[in-house]
Structure formats: structure tokens, C-alpha cells
Design a protein around this motif. Sequence first.
Motif, mmCIF file in Angstrom:
data_model
loop_
_atom_site.group_PDB
_atom_site.id
_atom_site.type_symbol
_atom_site.label_atom_id
_atom_site.label_comp_id
_atom_site.label_asym_id
_atom_site.label_seq_id
_atom_site.Cartn_x
_atom_site.Cartn_y
_atom_site.Cartn_z
ATOM 1 N N TRP A 28 0.803 -1.215 0.000
ATOM 2 C CA TRP A 28 0.000 0.000 0.000
ATOM 3 C C TRP A 28 0.840 1.270 0.000
ATOM 4 O O TRP A 28 0.369 2.310 -0.433
ATOM 5 C CB TRP A 28 -0.958 -0.019 1.171
ATOM 6 C CG TRP A 28 -2.172 -0.863 0.907
ATOM 7 C CD1 TRP A 28 -2.479 -1.537 -0.244
ATOM 8 C CD2 TRP A 28 -3.231 -1.126 1.798
ATOM 9 N NE1 TRP A 28 -3.663 -2.197 -0.107
ATOM 10 C CE2 TRP A 28 -4.162 -1.967 1.144
ATOM 11 C CE3 TRP A 28 -3.503 -0.750 3.097
ATOM 12 C CZ2 TRP A 28 -5.316 -2.407 1.729
ATOM 13 C CZ3 TRP A 28 -4.669 -1.193 3.686
ATOM 14 C CH2 TRP A 28 -5.567 -2.017 3.009
ATOM 15 N N ASN A 36 -8.881 2.325 -2.878
ATOM 16 C CA ASN A 36 -9.071 1.570 -1.646
ATOM 17 C C ASN A 36 -8.978 2.528 -0.454
ATOM 18 O O ASN A 36 -7.974 3.218 -0.276
ATOM 19 C CB ASN A 36 -7.994 0.483 -1.550
ATOM 20 C CG ASN A 36 -8.146 -0.366 -0.314
ATOM 21 O OD1 ASN A 36 -8.008 0.116 0.794
ATOM 22 N ND2 ASN A 36 -8.412 -1.639 -0.509
ATOM 23 N N MET A 38 -8.623 2.079 2.780
ATOM 24 C CA MET A 38 -7.549 1.839 3.752
ATOM 25 C C MET A 38 -6.186 2.197 3.167
ATOM 26 O O MET A 38 -5.345 2.774 3.854
ATOM 27 C CB MET A 38 -7.568 0.391 4.221
ATOM 28 C CG MET A 38 -8.800 0.030 5.021
ATOM 29 S SD MET A 38 -8.955 0.987 6.542
ATOM 30 C CE MET A 38 -7.821 0.102 7.570
ATOM 31 N N SER A 39 -5.968 1.885 1.914
ATOM 32 C CA SER A 39 -4.707 2.247 1.264
ATOM 33 C C SER A 39 -4.553 3.769 1.237
ATOM 34 O O SER A 39 -3.480 4.312 1.532
ATOM 35 C CB SER A 39 -4.664 1.685 -0.157
ATOM 36 O OG SER A 39 -3.471 2.054 -0.809
ATOM 37 N N LYS A 41 -5.895 5.891 3.290
ATOM 38 C CA LYS A 41 -5.659 6.340 4.661
ATOM 39 C C LYS A 41 -4.176 6.217 5.016
ATOM 40 O O LYS A 41 -3.594 7.128 5.607
ATOM 41 C CB LYS A 41 -6.508 5.512 5.640
ATOM 42 C CG LYS A 41 -6.321 5.875 7.099
ATOM 43 C CD LYS A 41 -7.220 5.004 7.970
ATOM 44 C CE LYS A 41 -7.141 5.350 9.424
ATOM 45 N NZ LYS A 41 -7.708 6.664 9.751
ATOM 46 N N PHE A 52 -0.168 1.256 11.062
ATOM 47 C CA PHE A 52 -0.904 0.440 10.094
ATOM 48 C C PHE A 52 -1.411 -0.849 10.735
ATOM 49 O O PHE A 52 -2.568 -1.218 10.571
ATOM 50 C CB PHE A 52 -0.019 0.120 8.890
ATOM 51 C CG PHE A 52 -0.605 -0.902 7.964
ATOM 52 C CD1 PHE A 52 -1.656 -0.580 7.122
ATOM 53 C CD2 PHE A 52 -0.110 -2.192 7.932
ATOM 54 C CE1 PHE A 52 -2.207 -1.523 6.265
ATOM 55 C CE2 PHE A 52 -0.644 -3.143 7.081
ATOM 56 C CZ PHE A 52 -1.696 -2.808 6.249
ATOM 57 N N LEU A 55 -4.549 -0.599 12.829
ATOM 58 C CA LEU A 55 -5.823 -0.247 12.206
ATOM 59 C C LEU A 55 -6.853 -1.366 12.384
ATOM 60 O O LEU A 55 -6.504 -2.543 12.350
ATOM 61 C CB LEU A 55 -5.635 0.006 10.706
ATOM 62 C CG LEU A 55 -4.899 1.268 10.303
ATOM 63 C CD1 LEU A 55 -4.657 1.266 8.792
ATOM 64 C CD2 LEU A 55 -5.674 2.503 10.719
ATOM 65 N N GLN A 58 -6.835 -5.086 10.546
ATOM 66 C CA GLN A 58 -5.531 -5.706 10.360
ATOM 67 C C GLN A 58 -5.313 -6.830 11.365
ATOM 68 O O GLN A 58 -4.692 -7.833 11.050
ATOM 69 C CB GLN A 58 -4.407 -4.672 10.471
ATOM 70 C CG GLN A 58 -4.329 -3.766 9.277
ATOM 71 C CD GLN A 58 -4.180 -4.551 7.984
ATOM 72 O OE1 GLN A 58 -3.337 -5.418 7.857
ATOM 73 N NE2 GLN A 58 -5.021 -4.247 7.013
#
Length: 128
Positions: A28, A36, A38-39, A41, A52, A55, A58
Motif C-alpha cells: 500500500w 481503496n 484503507m490504502s 488512509k 498500520f 488499524l 488488520q
Amino acid sequence: YEALPGQLLFCVVLRDPVDRAVSHYRQWTELPNLVNVMSRKVIEESLDLAAFTALPGQANLYATFLGKIPLEGFAVVGLTEAYEETLRLFEVVTGAVVPQRVDNVAAKKLSFGAKDRSALLARQLENV
């Protein structure tokens, strides 16, 4: 998949949870997918690896992707760390031959000490 006719064999290949998280983070950050959420973010907030792995989603990524099927419900549970053996097991159980591939191997691995690895693992307990 439950709605598909016939007897189904479910198979999964898992990876060490810390190595998986590191790989996911690198993907990412090095090849961002801004569609995406989350990517995006990770990129927009300049999250480091520790942030990361903290989160939501994950810590239980494997459970999310496996859905309602417990590990015992899989005909094959393989490990990337035992890739060749996993392919042989898959062939024995399913009768299908899958060629070995090495096309998505990172050129450079992130390195971190035992303390950092332990901290990352502590965030991945649901995946162990």
C-alpha cells in the motif's frame, strides 16, 4: 460458495502474520491504490508500520477473509513459509497440479529487531 452445487473443497494458504502485515503495508505504500479507502488512509495520514498494524481489520484479517469457515473446514491449510510442501499437499488432496511461482517476491525485505517483531505480533494475535 455455499450455494455452489456439488462437494466443495476449500483450501487456503496463510502467511506468518507479521510478514503478511509488513508485505501488506509495503504494497500500500509502494504501490498505493487510492481507490481503496484503507490504502488511501495509509498514504494520506503517512502511517508507519506500527500505526498500520493497529488499524481495525488488520488484527483479524485472516478471520475476515476466511469467513464462517473454521480452519478445520479447509481441505488444505498451507503456509507460504512451506510453499513447496503446500503445493505438494494441494496436489495430493485435490489431484490438481499447481505450478510453483515466484513472481511476487519483494526485492528487499524490511528488517526489524526481535522487540519490534514482538510488538507487531502482539497486534496480530487473532491471526496466529
